[in-house]
Each structure stands twice: as C-alpha cells, then as structure tokens.
Design a protein around this motif. Structure first.
Motif, mmCIF file in Angstrom:
data_model
loop_
_atom_site.group_PDB
_atom_site.id
_atom_site.type_symbol
_atom_site.label_atom_id
_atom_site.label_comp_id
_atom_site.label_asym_id
_atom_site.label_seq_id
_atom_site.Cartn_x
_atom_site.Cartn_y
_atom_site.Cartn_z
ATOM 1 N N VAL A 45 0.854 -1.180 0.000
ATOM 2 C CA VAL A 45 0.000 0.000 0.000
ATOM 3 C C VAL A 45 0.894 1.236 0.000
ATOM 4 N N SER A 46 0.464 2.267 -0.723
ATOM 5 C CA SER A 46 1.182 3.541 -0.756
ATOM 6 C C SER A 46 0.329 4.609 -0.091
ATOM 7 N N ILE A 47 0.965 5.443 0.735
ATOM 8 C CA ILE A 47 0.294 6.571 1.379
ATOM 9 C C ILE A 47 0.745 7.831 0.659
ATOM 10 N N VAL A 48 -0.209 8.576 0.112
ATOM 11 C CA VAL A 48 0.118 9.677 -0.786
ATOM 12 C C VAL A 48 -0.543 10.968 -0.317
ATOM 13 N N ASP A 49 0.262 12.021 -0.187
ATOM 14 C CA ASP A 49 -0.286 13.343 0.104
ATOM 15 C C ASP A 49 -0.729 13.985 -1.207
ATOM 16 N N VAL A 50 -1.828 14.728 -1.191
ATOM 17 C CA VAL A 50 -2.333 15.355 -2.408
ATOM 18 C C VAL A 50 -1.405 16.467 -2.881
ATOM 19 N N ARG A 51 -0.969 17.317 -1.962
ATOM 20 C CA ARG A 51 -0.191 18.497 -2.342
ATOM 21 C C ARG A 51 1.302 18.228 -2.236
ATOM 22 N N MET A 52 1.963 18.259 -3.388
ATOM 23 C CA MET A 52 3.410 18.074 -3.424
ATOM 24 C C MET A 52 4.010 19.027 -4.447
ATOM 25 N N PRO A 53 5.341 19.187 -4.455
ATOM 26 C CA PRO A 53 5.989 20.103 -5.410
ATOM 27 C C PRO A 53 5.696 19.692 -6.856
ATOM 28 N N PRO A 54 5.730 20.654 -7.818
ATOM 29 C CA PRO A 54 6.174 22.032 -7.606
ATOM 30 C C PRO A 54 5.057 23.027 -7.261
ATOM 31 N N SER A 55 3.802 22.726 -7.621
ATOM 32 C CA SER A 55 2.741 23.732 -7.442
ATOM 33 C C SER A 55 1.976 23.569 -6.130
ATOM 34 N N PHE A 56 2.157 22.440 -5.457
ATOM 35 C CA PHE A 56 1.477 22.169 -4.186
ATOM 36 C C PHE A 56 -0.040 22.279 -4.325
ATOM 37 N N THR A 57 -0.554 21.712 -5.410
ATOM 38 C CA THR A 57 -2.010 21.673 -5.597
ATOM 39 C C THR A 57 -2.483 20.220 -5.589
ATOM 40 N N ASP A 58 -2.371 19.531 -6.740
ATOM 41 C CA ASP A 58 -2.905 18.174 -6.826
ATOM 42 C C ASP A 58 -1.902 17.178 -7.409
ATOM 43 N N GLU A 59 -0.601 17.512 -7.298
ATOM 44 C CA GLU A 59 0.421 16.643 -7.896
ATOM 45 C C GLU A 59 0.358 15.212 -7.380
ATOM 46 N N GLY A 60 0.092 15.064 -6.081
ATOM 47 C CA GLY A 60 0.043 13.731 -5.491
ATOM 48 C C GLY A 60 -1.059 12.880 -6.091
ATOM 49 N N LEU A 61 -2.232 13.485 -6.271
ATOM 50 C CA LEU A 61 -3.353 12.751 -6.863
ATOM 51 C C LEU A 61 -3.075 12.390 -8.306
ATOM 52 N N ARG A 62 -2.510 13.331 -9.070
ATOM 53 C CA ARG A 62 -2.219 13.043 -10.472
ATOM 54 C C ARG A 62 -1.167 11.942 -10.587
ATOM 55 N N ALA A 63 -0.181 11.983 -9.687
ATOM 56 C CA ALA A 63 0.841 10.943 -9.693
ATOM 57 C C ALA A 63 0.253 9.596 -9.294
ATOM 58 N N ALA A 64 -0.692 9.610 -8.357
ATOM 59 C CA ALA A 64 -1.347 8.360 -7.944
ATOM 60 C C ALA A 64 -2.119 7.750 -9.107
ATOM 61 N N VAL A 65 -2.803 8.600 -9.884
ATOM 62 C CA VAL A 65 -3.534 8.115 -11.057
ATOM 63 C C VAL A 65 -2.552 7.511 -12.062
ATOM 64 N N GLU A 66 -1.410 8.182 -12.274
ATOM 65 C CA GLU A 66 -0.416 7.644 -13.204
ATOM 66 C C GLU A 66 0.156 6.326 -12.697
ATOM 67 N N ALA A 67 0.425 6.264 -11.385
ATOM 68 C CA ALA A 67 0.959 5.029 -10.805
ATOM 69 C C ALA A 67 -0.012 3.873 -11.013
ATOM 70 N N ARG A 68 -1.310 4.144 -10.870
ATOM 71 C CA ARG A 68 -2.318 3.100 -11.084
ATOM 72 C C ARG A 68 -2.376 2.679 -12.548
ATOM 73 N N SER A 69 -2.064 3.613 -13.452
ATOM 74 C CA SER A 69 -2.049 3.239 -14.865
ATOM 75 C C SER A 69 -0.837 2.378 -15.188
ATOM 76 N N ARG A 70 0.251 2.608 -14.454
ATOM 77 C CA ARG A 70 1.477 1.834 -14.683
ATOM 78 C C ARG A 70 1.427 0.488 -13.973
ATOM 79 N N ARG A 71 0.821 0.482 -12.795
ATOM 80 C CA ARG A 71 0.629 -0.765 -12.044
ATOM 81 C C ARG A 71 -0.845 -0.865 -11.666
ATOM 82 N N PRO A 72 -1.681 -1.374 -12.567
ATOM 83 C CA PRO A 72 -3.129 -1.417 -12.320
ATOM 84 C C PRO A 72 -3.474 -2.097 -10.997
ATOM 85 N N GLY A 73 -4.356 -1.418 -10.245
ATOM 86 C CA GLY A 73 -4.821 -2.001 -8.991
ATOM 87 C C GLY A 73 -3.891 -1.827 -7.818
#
Length: 211
Positions: A45-73
């Motif tokens: 399991v990965s624990i992910v914060d939503v706000r991360m560099p560089p803009s501190f808005t939604d980078e964590g969520l976008r990265a989580a979505v990409e991670a799920r696309s690379r490793r489904p589920g």
C-alpha cells in the motif's frame, strides 16, 4: 511506501508504521518519485499526500492516477486537507478497488487509520464520509439510486466508507442478516453480475459515487 514532501509528517508516518510492524520500502517527496517507487517496489500500500511540489495543488493525486495506470490495482491511500473531486473520480475509474481517500483532520485514531490501510491493501475501497458526501452532492442530478429504498441507500453509503456488514449492522442497530438482505437487494437492483462478494461491493460503491 510514503509520498509526502512534509518531512515531519512523513517521518511521523514512518515511525507509526514501523512501530506497528510494517516495513517502509521508500519515502519520497514528489510525484515522479512516487510513480517510480510504485513501479519499482509494488508496495502492499502507498500513502500519498495530495499536495506536493512544484505547485502544491494536486500533484500527489495526479501521480497516484499515473501510478495506477502503470501498475493497475496498486493499493493507494490518499491523505488530503480537502476533497479534490475530479481526481477522486479518476482514481476510482478503473473499478479495481484498493483505494482510500482520507481527510487528514478527520483521522483521529491510529487504530482506525491502520485498519483503513489494511483494508485498502486487501482490495477494499475506503472513503472518508466527507468525500462520499461531496461526491454525492455533485451527482445528485444524475441519480441511478432512485431504484433503492432509503434504508438501502443508508447501507450503500456505509459500504462506501469501507464498512463490513457487521459494522453496518452495528451502526444502523439492525441484525447482520437484515444488512445482508439489503446488500443482496442492492446488487440485484444494480444488475451486478454474480461475481465474488468483494468485487460486487466495489462495483456497487462505484455506482453510488458516480450517481
């Protein structure tokens, strides 16, 4: 695996997890490193914060979505100060389960937090009630839930929080058999295929969240 740019918070999480018998395979502080760590380690399991560099808005969520696309589920628990609805949708879109979305200021009990991690690692979907409420409000004009009774909606809302039938029965002060009957009715009314119970629960919850 922990992805958070706030050093004190992530070190606190490392200590909390290790003291409770878990191994932390990597700690990262930005989105690309999160994706790379998930691909490299395939953590339970990965624990992910939503706000991360560089803009501190939604980078964590976008990265989580990409991670799920690379490793489904791959199981991911998002920790956030707020509800970001668009990417919450994206995380849930593959219907694979193993997703948690918890609001930081509502995580008040260590045991509950660890239980949420365990359930997500096991394939469950665990959402904070505020996340469920906001998703519901945004979708109330497109309501496939009209076929459900008021009690069935209550049961489904608790299912969306990752509650077991036993926990739902305790919350609603009814028998576990009554809850099982409501759950079966929900599956039937949503025309969900006769698959394993956990898979149908995920599909029912996703129907609720998209309603």
């Amino acid at each position: 695996m922990i992805a958070d740019d706030a050093v004190l918070l992530r070190e606190g999480l490392v200590r909390l997890l290790t003291e409770n018998g878990h191994d932390v395979v990597e700690v990262v502080g930005d989105g690309p490193a999160l994706v790379a760590a998930v691909v490299a380690h395939a953590p339970d399991v990965s624990i992910v914060d939503v706000r991360m560099p560089p803009s501190f808005t939604d980078e964590g969520l976008r990265a989580a979505v990409e991670a799920r696309s690379r490793r489904p589920g791959c199981p991911i628990v998002v920790l956030s100060q707020y509800v970001e609805l668009s990417y919450a949708d994206d995380l849930l879109a593959d219907r694979a389960g193993a997703i948690g979305y918890l609001l930081k200021d509502r995580v008040a009990d260590v045991a509950d937090f660890l239980d949420a991690l365990h359930r997500v690692a096991g394939g469950a979907t665990v959402l904070d009630q505020e996340v469920v409420s906001q998703l519901f409000v945004r979708r109330r004009d497109r309501d496939p839930l009209a076929v459900l009774t008021a009690r069935e909606r209550e049961v489904l809302a608790l299912m969306a929080q990752g509650r077991s039938n036993t926990a739902i029965a305790r919350e609603l002060v009814v028998t576990e058999g009554a809850v099982e009957k409501h759950v079966t009715n929900i599956f039937t009314k949503f025309d969900l295929p006769r698959d394993d119970e956990q898979h149908r629960r995920v599909l029912a919850v996703l129907t609720y969240l998209r309603s």
